[in-house]
Write an enzyme that holds these catalytic residues in place. Structure first.
Site, PDB file in Angstrom:
ATOM      1  N   GLY A 139       5.886  56.819  15.758  1.00  0.00           N
ATOM      2  CA  GLY A 139       6.764  57.315  16.813  1.00  0.00           C
ATOM      3  C   GLY A 139       6.490  58.750  17.225  1.00  0.00           C
ATOM      4  O   GLY A 139       7.413  59.539  17.407  1.00  0.00           O
ATOM      5  N   SER A 179      14.706  65.523  23.290  1.00  0.00           N
ATOM      6  CA  SER A 179      13.398  64.870  23.249  1.00  0.00           C
ATOM      7  C   SER A 179      13.218  64.021  24.500  1.00  0.00           C
ATOM      8  O   SER A 179      14.148  63.840  25.285  1.00  0.00           O
ATOM      9  CB  SER A 179      13.315  63.966  22.026  1.00  0.00           C
ATOM     10  OG  SER A 179      14.283  62.940  22.169  1.00  0.00           O
ATOM     11  N   LYS A 235      21.624  51.419  15.212  1.00  0.00           N
ATOM     12  CA  LYS A 235      21.652  52.489  14.208  1.00  0.00           C
ATOM     13  C   LYS A 235      22.521  52.078  13.009  1.00  0.00           C
ATOM     14  O   LYS A 235      22.217  52.445  11.868  1.00  0.00           O
ATOM     15  CB  LYS A 235      22.154  53.797  14.827  1.00  0.00           C
ATOM     16  CG  LYS A 235      21.181  54.421  15.826  1.00  0.00           C
ATOM     17  CD  LYS A 235      19.798  54.644  15.244  1.00  0.00           C
ATOM     18  CE  LYS A 235      18.924  55.527  16.131  1.00  0.00           C
ATOM     19  NZ  LYS A 235      17.521  55.570  15.672  1.00  0.00           N
ATOM     20  N   TYR A 282      21.590  58.101  14.012  1.00  0.00           N
ATOM     21  CA  TYR A 282      22.496  58.901  14.838  1.00  0.00           C
ATOM     22  C   TYR A 282      23.935  58.485  14.537  1.00  0.00           C
ATOM     23  O   TYR A 282      24.219  57.311  14.331  1.00  0.00           O
ATOM     24  CB  TYR A 282      22.142  58.706  16.327  1.00  0.00           C
ATOM     25  CG  TYR A 282      22.913  59.587  17.274  1.00  0.00           C
ATOM     26  CD1 TYR A 282      23.040  60.956  17.035  1.00  0.00           C
ATOM     27  CD2 TYR A 282      23.518  59.050  18.412  1.00  0.00           C
ATOM     28  CE1 TYR A 282      23.759  61.768  17.909  1.00  0.00           C
ATOM     29  CE2 TYR A 282      24.234  59.853  19.289  1.00  0.00           C
ATOM     30  CZ  TYR A 282      24.354  61.209  19.022  1.00  0.00           C
ATOM     31  OH  TYR A 282      25.069  62.009  19.871  1.00  0.00           O
ATOM     32  N   TYR A 290      26.140  56.132  24.456  1.00  0.00           N
ATOM     33  CA  TYR A 290      25.045  55.657  23.608  1.00  0.00           C
ATOM     34  C   TYR A 290      25.159  54.140  23.536  1.00  0.00           C
ATOM     35  O   TYR A 290      25.595  53.574  22.547  1.00  0.00           O
ATOM     36  CB  TYR A 290      25.147  56.304  22.231  1.00  0.00           C
ATOM     37  CG  TYR A 290      23.881  56.242  21.396  1.00  0.00           C
ATOM     38  CD1 TYR A 290      22.795  57.051  21.693  1.00  0.00           C
ATOM     39  CD2 TYR A 290      23.793  55.398  20.288  1.00  0.00           C
ATOM     40  CE1 TYR A 290      21.653  57.013  20.916  1.00  0.00           C
ATOM     41  CE2 TYR A 290      22.651  55.364  19.499  1.00  0.00           C
ATOM     42  CZ  TYR A 290      21.579  56.173  19.826  1.00  0.00           C
ATOM     43  OH  TYR A 290      20.444  56.140  19.045  1.00  0.00           O
ATOM     44  N   ALA A 306       5.686  48.549  17.583  1.00  0.00           N
ATOM     45  CA  ALA A 306       6.434  48.094  16.420  1.00  0.00           C
ATOM     46  C   ALA A 306       7.398  46.949  16.729  1.00  0.00           C
ATOM     47  O   ALA A 306       8.149  46.543  15.851  1.00  0.00           O
ATOM     48  CB  ALA A 306       7.173  49.272  15.781  1.00  0.00           C
TER      49      ALA A 306
END
Ligand code: NAD
Length: 286
Positions: free
Chosen positions: A9, A222, A190, A172, A182, A74
């Site tokens: 990643g 990011s 997650k 997260y 999210y 992946a």
């Protein structure tokens, strides 16, 4: 011998994967990275053209060396799993051996073994939709790319991981507290990743003497986070409300990963380690 790390990643110098690679390199590890196939060309050409040289600088002044960049997708475990349209896609057909099984086989041929596995990848095609609006396909895609991808990487790598080795993923707080925005099943993905961290810590610990931990990281601007769309708000929220009202740097996550991968953390496994200026501990914003 120094340790060898495979970091899945990394496709630019902005994300947590890059920062973890740097901290591990600064601690003396050899760095291998897995880069998402569609991002491979641009990452490799930027690396070659010296675009990352400034951010390759380690504390001792030397530049981080990446021994090898492996193309990786992946969400596919083996060649038979790749659908025809992906196989023939221009962005994929130029690379080969990028399913999880093939990447691990290639690493084994190249180096024999690794000590540290880092999973720093996630993808949720419907992340901007609320969970109520998320389709089955979008939800399963989020879990496939963001959670099962870790199970698959560990499952394939663990036979070539040296005993005493460690694996680390990134999670997260949206897994356990409501973070509106999210979406797309990413909060669910997650939650699965954190639960799998515990179960895999048991299985890989008993069978292979490998530790499994996950870092619950605070917000970072990011590439992936910018795609979600609310990252600036989350950074501001943390600056205002966290016990430590200060900027969070990717390097701080990198350093925690280096600690968790080291013998200093030899009794830590199955843990969710918060690196978020303490924001997780707050009950209300102030
Ligand atoms: P990033 O964009 O640097 O990293 C995500 C990487 O995943 C990218 O390089 C992308 O190419 C890769 N990727 C996506 N799908 C893939 C696939 N199928 N196969 C292989 N690679 C694939 O962004 P980041 O924010 O540093 O993300 C790294 C990890 O940190 C993720 O697990 C993310 O959920 C987690 N995280 C990020 C934040 C944040 O605020 N940025 C907070 C907590 C946790």
């Amino acid at each position: 011998r120094g340790k060898r790390a495979f970091i899945a990643g990394v496709a630019d110098d902005n994300g947590y994967g890059w920062a973890i690679a740097k901290s591990l390199a600064a601690a003396g590890a050899e760095i291998l990275v897995g880069t998402w196939v569609p991002a491979l060309n641009i990452f490799e050409s930027n690396l070659r053209r010296g675009k990352f040289d400034e951010s390759r600088k380690l504390p001792d002044g030397s530049l981080m060396e990446i021994t090898k960049v492996y193309p990786l997708d992946a969400v596919y475990d083996k060649p038979e799993d790749v659908p025809e349209d992906v196989k023939t896609n221009k962005r994929y057909s130029g690379s080969s051996n990028w399913t999880v099984q093939e990447v691990v086989e290639t690493v084994k041929q190249d180096f024999g073994s690794i000590d540290i596995l880092v999973h720093s990848l996630a993808n949720g095609p419907e992340v901007s939709k609320s969970l109520l609006e998320t389709s089955r396909k979008g939800y399963l895609a989020a879990v496939s790319a963001s959670s099962y991808s870790f199970v698959s990487l560990l499952k394939h790598f663990v036979p070539i991981m040296n005993p005493g080795g460690a694996s680390i993923s990134l999670t997260y707080i949206a897994s356990e507290r409501i973070i509106p925005g999210y979406g797309g099943g990413m909060s669910s993905a997650k939650a699965a990743l954190e639960s799998d961290t515990r179960v895999l810590a048991f299985e890989a610990g008993r069978k292979h003497k490998i530790r499994v931990n996950t870092i619950s990281a605070g917000p970072l601007g990011s590439r992936a986070a910018k795609a979600i769309g609310f990252i600036d708000m989350m950074i501001d929220y943390s600056l205002t409300n966290a016990p430590l009202p200060r900027e969070l740097t990717a390097e701080e996550i990198g350093n925690t990963a280096a600690f968790l991968a080291s013998p200093l953390a030899s009794a830590i496994t199955g843990a969710v380690v918060y690196v978020d200026n303490g924001l997780n501990a707050m009950g209300v914003g102030v």
